[in-house]
Design a protein around this motif. Structure first.
Motif, short mmCIF file in Angstrom:
data_model
loop_
_atom_site.label_atom_id
_atom_site.label_comp_id
_atom_site.label_asym_id
_atom_site.label_seq_id
_atom_site.Cartn_x
_atom_site.Cartn_y
_atom_site.Cartn_z
N GLU A 158 -35.67 -5.22 -33.56
CA GLU A 158 -36.63 -6.45 -33.14
C GLU A 158 -37.04 -6.14 -31.87
N GLY A 159 -36.55 -5.12 -31.19
CA GLY A 159 -37.27 -4.84 -29.79
C GLY A 159 -36.27 -5.25 -28.55
N VAL A 160 -34.99 -5.48 -29.00
CA VAL A 160 -34.27 -5.79 -27.69
C VAL A 160 -33.88 -4.38 -26.95
N GLU A 161 -33.81 -4.48 -25.77
CA GLU A 161 -33.63 -3.13 -25.25
C GLU A 161 -32.45 -2.47 -25.39
N ALA A 162 -32.38 -1.31 -25.32
CA ALA A 162 -30.98 -0.48 -25.62
C ALA A 162 -30.59 -0.14 -24.12
N CYS A 163 -29.18 -0.20 -23.65
CA CYS A 163 -28.89 0.08 -22.36
C CYS A 163 -29.01 1.74 -22.04
N GLY A 164 -29.65 1.72 -20.98
CA GLY A 164 -29.90 3.28 -20.44
C GLY A 164 -28.78 3.99 -20.14
N HIS A 165 -27.44 3.28 -19.87
CA HIS A 165 -26.39 3.75 -19.44
C HIS A 165 -25.43 4.18 -20.59
N CYS A 166 -25.29 3.40 -21.45
CA CYS A 166 -24.42 3.76 -22.83
C CYS A 166 -25.12 4.28 -23.87
N ARG A 167 -26.41 4.08 -23.77
CA ARG A 167 -27.23 4.62 -25.07
C ARG A 167 -26.69 4.08 -26.34
N VAL A 199 -30.72 -9.70 -24.19
CA VAL A 199 -31.67 -8.71 -23.29
C VAL A 199 -31.40 -7.43 -23.38
N ALA A 200 -30.29 -7.16 -23.86
CA ALA A 200 -29.82 -5.68 -24.14
C ALA A 200 -28.61 -5.55 -25.18
N VAL A 201 -28.67 -4.24 -25.79
CA VAL A 201 -27.77 -3.90 -26.58
C VAL A 201 -26.79 -2.93 -25.72
N HIS A 202 -25.53 -2.95 -25.94
CA HIS A 202 -24.69 -2.04 -25.49
C HIS A 202 -23.28 -1.61 -26.23
N ILE A 203 -22.77 -0.53 -25.84
CA ILE A 203 -21.62 0.02 -26.83
C ILE A 203 -20.59 -0.95 -26.10
N GLY A 204 -19.48 -1.17 -26.87
CA GLY A 204 -18.48 -2.04 -26.39
C GLY A 204 -17.62 -1.47 -25.29
N GLY A 205 -17.60 -2.25 -24.04
CA GLY A 205 -16.84 -1.62 -23.06
C GLY A 205 -17.72 -1.12 -21.97
N CYS A 206 -18.98 -1.14 -22.15
CA CYS A 206 -20.05 -0.61 -21.12
C CYS A 206 -19.91 -1.40 -19.95
N PRO A 207 -19.71 -0.63 -18.90
CA PRO A 207 -19.61 -1.56 -17.54
C PRO A 207 -20.81 -2.30 -17.10
N MET A 208 -22.06 -1.69 -17.71
CA MET A 208 -23.39 -2.35 -17.36
C MET A 208 -23.87 -3.68 -17.96
N ALA A 209 -22.72 -4.23 -19.06
CA ALA A 209 -23.16 -5.26 -19.82
C ALA A 209 -23.37 -6.56 -18.94
#
Length: 112
Positions: A93-102, A65-75
């Protein structure tokens, strides 16, 4: 001024109490040292934080459902570390990027 009792029976009782108290203190020191060693071993054995994270859906078979940078607290709790190319492919492929860690910005992914 002497604050100790003058008679032998009370001095022996005081001695016994001090020995028991010293034993309790030594046991607590040993327990605390053991816990500290376990904590340090745990930190050393902890796997490294991945560079990129894919957050999974509600069940095992659902797509990420989302891609995050490692260690993102929103993961959230359902995630797995992935290499850079897998994170980029997921964004493509359209998986959402986390709006917090970008992660899209970090990966240089441009929409469009």
């Amino acid at each position: 001024m002497n604050d100790l009792p003058p008679d032998l029976p009370r001095l022996r009782i005081l001695e016994t109490w001090l020995v028991l108290t010293l034993d309790r203190v030594r046991q607590q020191i040993a327990t605390t040292e053991r816990r500290e060693q376990e904590r340090q071993r745990g930190e050393q054995a902890r796997p490294a934080t991945p560079d990129w994270i894919l957050e999974g859906g509600l069940n095992r078979d659902s797509p990420p459902v989302a891609v995050h940078i490692g260690g993102c607290p929103m993961a959230g709790k359902r995630w797995k570390g992935v290499p850079r190319d897998v994170a980029l492919r997921a964004l493509s492929e359209g998986v959402e990027a986390c709006g917090h860690c970008r992660p899209d910005t970090e990966l240089g992914h441009l929409d469009g």
